[in-house]
Motif scaffolding. Structure first.
Motif, PDB file in Angstrom:
ATOM      1  N   VAL A 162       0.847  -1.192   0.000  1.00  0.00           N
ATOM      2  CA  VAL A 162       0.000   0.000   0.000  1.00  0.00           C
ATOM      3  C   VAL A 162       0.883   1.243   0.000  1.00  0.00           C
ATOM      4  O   VAL A 162       1.904   1.299   0.701  1.00  0.00           O
ATOM      5  CB  VAL A 162      -0.919  -0.002   1.245  1.00  0.00           C
ATOM      6  N   ASP A 163       0.497   2.257  -0.789  1.00  0.00           N
ATOM      7  CA  ASP A 163       1.291   3.487  -0.862  1.00  0.00           C
ATOM      8  C   ASP A 163       1.364   4.169   0.504  1.00  0.00           C
ATOM      9  O   ASP A 163       0.505   3.960   1.376  1.00  0.00           O
ATOM     10  CB  ASP A 163       0.702   4.432  -1.907  1.00  0.00           C
ATOM     11  N   ASP A 164       2.376   4.992   0.704  1.00  0.00           N
ATOM     12  CA  ASP A 164       2.672   5.564   2.021  1.00  0.00           C
ATOM     13  C   ASP A 164       1.508   6.375   2.598  1.00  0.00           C
ATOM     14  O   ASP A 164       1.186   6.259   3.785  1.00  0.00           O
ATOM     15  CB  ASP A 164       3.923   6.456   1.935  1.00  0.00           C
ATOM     16  N   ARG A 165       0.874   7.208   1.768  1.00  0.00           N
ATOM     17  CA  ARG A 165      -0.197   8.073   2.281  1.00  0.00           C
ATOM     18  C   ARG A 165      -1.400   7.243   2.732  1.00  0.00           C
ATOM     19  O   ARG A 165      -1.959   7.460   3.807  1.00  0.00           O
ATOM     20  CB  ARG A 165      -0.622   9.077   1.203  1.00  0.00           C
ATOM     21  N   SER A 166      -1.783   6.279   1.915  1.00  0.00           N
ATOM     22  CA  SER A 166      -2.923   5.427   2.275  1.00  0.00           C
ATOM     23  C   SER A 166      -2.582   4.547   3.469  1.00  0.00           C
ATOM     24  O   SER A 166      -3.427   4.304   4.341  1.00  0.00           O
ATOM     25  CB  SER A 166      -3.328   4.553   1.080  1.00  0.00           C
ATOM     26  N   ALA A 167      -1.334   4.054   3.510  1.00  0.00           N
ATOM     27  CA  ALA A 167      -0.910   3.216   4.633  1.00  0.00           C
ATOM     28  C   ALA A 167      -0.970   4.004   5.941  1.00  0.00           C
ATOM     29  O   ALA A 167      -1.389   3.471   6.982  1.00  0.00           O
ATOM     30  CB  ALA A 167       0.495   2.685   4.389  1.00  0.00           C
ATOM     31  N   ALA A 168      -0.568   5.271   5.897  1.00  0.00           N
ATOM     32  CA  ALA A 168      -0.615   6.110   7.100  1.00  0.00           C
ATOM     33  C   ALA A 168      -2.056   6.295   7.563  1.00  0.00           C
ATOM     34  O   ALA A 168      -2.350   6.270   8.770  1.00  0.00           O
ATOM     35  CB  ALA A 168       0.034   7.459   6.814  1.00  0.00           C
ATOM     36  N   PHE A 169      -2.957   6.494   6.612  1.00  0.00           N
ATOM     37  CA  PHE A 169      -4.387   6.646   6.930  1.00  0.00           C
ATOM     38  C   PHE A 169      -4.926   5.382   7.601  1.00  0.00           C
ATOM     39  O   PHE A 169      -5.627   5.445   8.618  1.00  0.00           O
ATOM     40  CB  PHE A 169      -5.155   6.952   5.646  1.00  0.00           C
ATOM     41  N   LEU A 170      -4.588   4.214   7.050  1.00  0.00           N
ATOM     42  CA  LEU A 170      -5.091   2.953   7.594  1.00  0.00           C
ATOM     43  C   LEU A 170      -4.430   2.622   8.930  1.00  0.00           C
ATOM     44  O   LEU A 170      -5.082   2.088   9.841  1.00  0.00           O
ATOM     45  CB  LEU A 170      -4.859   1.825   6.584  1.00  0.00           C
ATOM     46  N   ARG A 171      -3.122   2.936   9.075  1.00  0.00           N
ATOM     47  CA  ARG A 171      -2.453   2.692  10.360  1.00  0.00           C
ATOM     48  C   ARG A 171      -3.073   3.558  11.458  1.00  0.00           C
ATOM     49  O   ARG A 171      -3.222   3.123  12.601  1.00  0.00           O
ATOM     50  CB  ARG A 171      -0.959   3.010  10.241  1.00  0.00           C
ATOM     51  N   ASN A 172      -3.408   4.773  11.102  1.00  0.00           N
ATOM     52  CA  ASN A 172      -4.048   5.664  12.064  1.00  0.00           C
ATOM     53  C   ASN A 172      -5.397   5.093  12.500  1.00  0.00           C
ATOM     54  O   ASN A 172      -5.745   5.114  13.682  1.00  0.00           O
ATOM     55  CB  ASN A 172      -4.234   7.048  11.441  1.00  0.00           C
ATOM     56  N   ALA A 173      -6.146   4.551  11.539  1.00  0.00           N
ATOM     57  CA  ALA A 173      -7.433   3.928  11.865  1.00  0.00           C
ATOM     58  C   ALA A 173      -7.233   2.741  12.796  1.00  0.00           C
ATOM     59  O   ALA A 173      -7.981   2.552  13.764  1.00  0.00           O
ATOM     60  CB  ALA A 173      -8.134   3.486  10.585  1.00  0.00           C
ATOM     61  N   SER A 174      -6.218   1.942  12.507  1.00  0.00           N
ATOM     62  CA  SER A 174      -5.936   0.771  13.327  1.00  0.00           C
ATOM     63  C   SER A 174      -5.547   1.165  14.750  1.00  0.00           C
ATOM     64  O   SER A 174      -6.006   0.560  15.726  1.00  0.00           O
ATOM     65  CB  SER A 174      -4.815  -0.055  12.689  1.00  0.00           C
ATOM     66  N   GLN A 175      -4.693   2.199  14.879  1.00  0.00           N
ATOM     67  CA  GLN A 175      -4.252   2.627  16.208  1.00  0.00           C
ATOM     68  C   GLN A 175      -5.413   3.205  17.011  1.00  0.00           C
ATOM     69  O   GLN A 175      -5.550   2.947  18.217  1.00  0.00           O
ATOM     70  CB  GLN A 175      -3.129   3.663  16.083  1.00  0.00           C
ATOM     71  N   GLU A 176      -6.273   3.983  16.351  1.00  0.00           N
ATOM     72  CA  GLU A 176      -7.434   4.542  17.052  1.00  0.00           C
ATOM     73  C   GLU A 176      -8.390   3.430  17.484  1.00  0.00           C
ATOM     74  O   GLU A 176      -9.001   3.504  18.556  1.00  0.00           O
ATOM     75  CB  GLU A 176      -8.144   5.561  16.161  1.00  0.00           C
ATOM     76  N   PHE A 177      -8.526   2.408  16.660  1.00  0.00           N
ATOM     77  CA  PHE A 177      -9.359   1.264  17.036  1.00  0.00           C
ATOM     78  C   PHE A 177      -8.772   0.576  18.272  1.00  0.00           C
ATOM     79  O   PHE A 177      -9.501   0.251  19.220  1.00  0.00           O
ATOM     80  CB  PHE A 177      -9.440   0.281  15.868  1.00  0.00           C
ATOM     81  N   ALA A 178      -7.456   0.372  18.278  1.00  0.00           N
ATOM     82  CA  ALA A 178      -6.797  -0.260  19.425  1.00  0.00           C
ATOM     83  C   ALA A 178      -6.996   0.575  20.688  1.00  0.00           C
ATOM     84  O   ALA A 178      -7.273   0.036  21.772  1.00  0.00           O
ATOM     85  CB  ALA A 178      -5.312  -0.449  19.132  1.00  0.00           C
ATOM     86  N   ASN A 179      -6.862   1.901  20.560  1.00  0.00           N
ATOM     87  CA  ASN A 179      -7.042   2.788  21.718  1.00  0.00           C
ATOM     88  C   ASN A 179      -8.479   2.723  22.240  1.00  0.00           C
ATOM     89  O   ASN A 179      -8.716   2.707  23.455  1.00  0.00           O
ATOM     90  CB  ASN A 179      -6.694   4.230  21.344  1.00  0.00           C
TER      91      ASN A 179
END
Length: 648
Positions: A162-179
């Motif tokens: 996945v490209d860097d910008r989209s990966a950052a968006f999805l990682r942010n979603a994942s981290q917020e879900f974990a929180n």
């Protein structure tokens, strides 16, 4: 079991409870189910409905582990949908044929956003709420216009990063879900921080790497796609199990044997497939939780994810570049969950309002009463009335892929040339686009299948059956069956087969694999099949929908049948699929579509060349089922077919 739970539900007097917008759990508790069982059932079925959860409990009454407190494991994926997935599905199919099975065939295309984490059944609603909360936050932010994918390969991995910008968006979603999960439940979720990717192949033989890479480079990653956040769960105890799918039903003969129900999945210990010396395996049923022995050749390898439960699916990145997507269309609500193709819900998971039970359709008076009314209203005439019209609906003959397995083409095609490797394999096959891959989802008849159709046609001729027109599903096996019957009836030179895609089987069966590539009229004609190239289909392939539910399936078939019956005063023959005997006739009898479970249970009872006959009751506006004019066709593995099964 579904009937038992419906009866229990009806007797429980829960209308007032439902009207108060209570949760599905409260309804199950008011029905008398223990809390732990109710929570486990809702977790296992994705909290789809009270009906589905109660069905699950009744199905697991003999499951010795029913009351064990074992939490399920959950995982968050980002999954593409749309034209891109078609490309990925085609790659998976090609690699299976050319290179054999590898680890990627054990799941669907996805990007993993976190590690699996265990959740007690009572806590699942909070985890689901966390997904919706995060999705609501993401909708207020700048969303990537498109997810770009870059090809990458190594000696043990082929995939798309996945490209860097989209990966950052999805990682942010994942981290917020974990929180969010940690804050509301105290459960720790490990969000993925490594390079996000879609796996195309892994755990493969190094000699296959070059071919896997070659096929991967044909994937058009620029195709548009919508991306969803999906929360799945799996049975923790089966995390390392192999999974097989039942393709042939079989009742148990001994107490230690497992009943095989078509469509069920069976969990196996990792070494069970290789350690068995006699072909009998020991496994655990996904449907009932019961364990036992069963013959392995009645099943086929399946993906582990086929047994997972989807809890929430929330679109977060819109489909771009698709002409069917309007820019002004409002985004999907985070609480909107596409319905799963399972039993109709008794309660809506969103509104908690009752859903009417339409499975039995409109009531009608007894046939004897209708015949009496018809006789009283019929004018007196000295002329002999014309015999009522009849509709003959027939399942196709024996198919190659059921007898020889889904990958029979591997042994029969060498350098693109077909060679008969068994006397029951076809002597020759048609030339068609995409061969041999196109035969995977559009199987031909075996030699025995052709003989079954021929025997059926000869019996119809001896019985004096007269046919005015013949229609067929576009499946090759159905057209071959119709052709053999016409030949046996002596009508091949006088009558052509009208092929209508509207008579094809239920499209839900192709939801995972993708719609099949069917033969063209020219290809069928070149193979010598007696089809009508001038016929214009009532329901073309362009009207097909992979999201078709069981009600839409019945209606699609009925639309075609209703039209073809209006085009002749004579008898009609339809050659199609096992479910067609019911789906093509149900509405003609004044009845509505069956539920998914009822339809599937009926399909497995229809043998090859099983026939149902319906006679017009013109004054009453219905068609009534009558006894076929020919005997049944029974041979191993064909069981004796009782035509009255459609009346149950």
């Amino acid at each position: 079991m579904a009937e038992a739970s419906r009866e229990f539900f009806d007797r429980s007097g829960l209308a007032a409870t439902i009207a108060r917008n209570v949760s599905n759990l409260e309804v199950l508790l008011n029905m008398g189910f223990p809390k732990e069982r109710a929570e486990k059932a809702l977790a296992a079925t994705g909290d789809r409905s009270v009906q589905l959860a109660s069905d699950w409990i009744f199905a697991h009454v003999d499951d010795t582990s029913l009351d064990e407190k074992v939490p399920r494991e959950y995982v968050l994926f980002a999954c593409p949908t749309g034209p891109l997935v078609t490309q990925l599905d085609e790659y998976s199919e090609k690699t299976l044929v050319h290179c054999g099975r590898n680890g990627s065939h054990n799941s669907f295309p996805h990007v993993t956003l976190c590690s699996f984490f265990a959740v007690p059944d009572s806590t699942v609603p909070k985890v689901v709420h966390a997904v919706l909360t995060v999705a609501g936050r993401l909708s207020c932010r700048e969303v990537p216009a498109k997810v770009s994918l870059d090809f990458y390969s190594s000696s043990s991995f082929v995939g798309l990063f996945v490209d860097d910008r989209s990966a950052a968006f999805l990682r942010n979603a994942s981290q917020e879900f974990a929180n969010e999960v940690l804050k509301t439940t105290g459960i720790e979720v490990k969000a993925h921080k490594k390079q996000l990717h879609i796996t195309l192949a892994y755990q493969f033989n190094p000699s296959q790497q070059k071919k896997l890479e070659e096929l991967a480079r044909d994937i058009d990653t620029s195709m548009p796609a919508q991306w969803d956040l999906r929360l799945y769960s799996r049975d923790t105890r089966r995390a390392k199990s192999d999974v097989v799918r039942v393709v042939h039903p079989l009742p148990p003969s001994n107490d230690d044997e497992l009943e095989l129900v078509r469509g069920d999945y069976i969990y196996l210990e990792p070494d069970e497939l290789v350690s068995s010396s006699d072909g009998w395996l020991r496994g655990v049923s996904w449907l009932t939780g019961c364990a036992g022995l069963f013959p392995g050749n009645y099943t086929e390898k399946a993906a582990e994810t086929d047994t997972w439960t989807l809890h929430r699916c929330v679109p977060v990145i819109s489909l771009r570049g698709s002409s069917s997507t309007r820019a002004s269309a409002p985004p999907l609500s985070p609480t909107q969950l596409p319905p799963l193709p399972s039993e109709p819900s008794t309660l809506s998971s969103t509104t908690r309002a009752p859903v009417p039970d339409r499975r039995n359709g409109p009531s009608r008076p007894p046939l004897e009463e209708m015949y009496s009314q018809v006789q009283k209203s019929r004018p007196v005439s000295n002329s002999k009335p014309a015999p009522p019209r009849q509709l003959y609906i027939l399942r196709h003959g024996e198919r190659v892929d059921v007898v020889f397995g889904k990958r029979w083409m591997n042994a029969c095609f060498v350098n693109g040339e077909y060679s008969q490797q068994d006397l029951n394999l076809p002597r020759k096959l048609p030339s068609r686009e995409g061969s041999p891959l196109s035969f995977a989802e559009d199987s031909p008849l075996t030699e025995m299948g052709w003989f079954q159709a021929r025997l059926t046609g000869e019996a119809m001729k001896r019985a004096g059956v007269h046919i005015s027109q013949v229609y067929s599903s576009p499946s090759l096996r159905c057209v071959q069956t119709a052709d053999a019957i016409l030949d046996a009836l002596g009508l091949r030179s006088a009558m052509k087969i009208r092929v209508d895609p509207g008579l094809f089987e239920w499209l839900y069966f192709y939801k995972a694999s993708g719609l099949p590539k069917l033969m063209t009229m020219k290809e069928l004609l070149d193979f010598g099949l007696n089809v009508d190239p001038t016929y214009h289909p009532i329901v073309p392939v362009s009207d097909w929908s992979r999201t078709e539910d069981v009600v839409q399936y019945y209606q699609r078939n009925h639309t075609v049948v209703q039209s073809v019956l209006g085009s002749t005063d004579g008898n009609t023959l339809i050659c199609a699929h096992a479910g067609s005997l019911d789906s093509c006739s149900r509405h003609l009898q004044g009845l509505s579509a069956r539920t998914q479970r009822e339809a599937v249970k009926l399909m497995v009872k229809i043998p090859y060349c099983g026939m149902a006959v319906f006679q017009e009751v013109k004054e009453a506006g219905i068609w009534d089922q009558v006894e076929p004019p020919i005997h049944t066709l029974t041979h191993s593995p064909n069981h004796k077919f009782d035509w009255r099964v459609l009346q149950s």
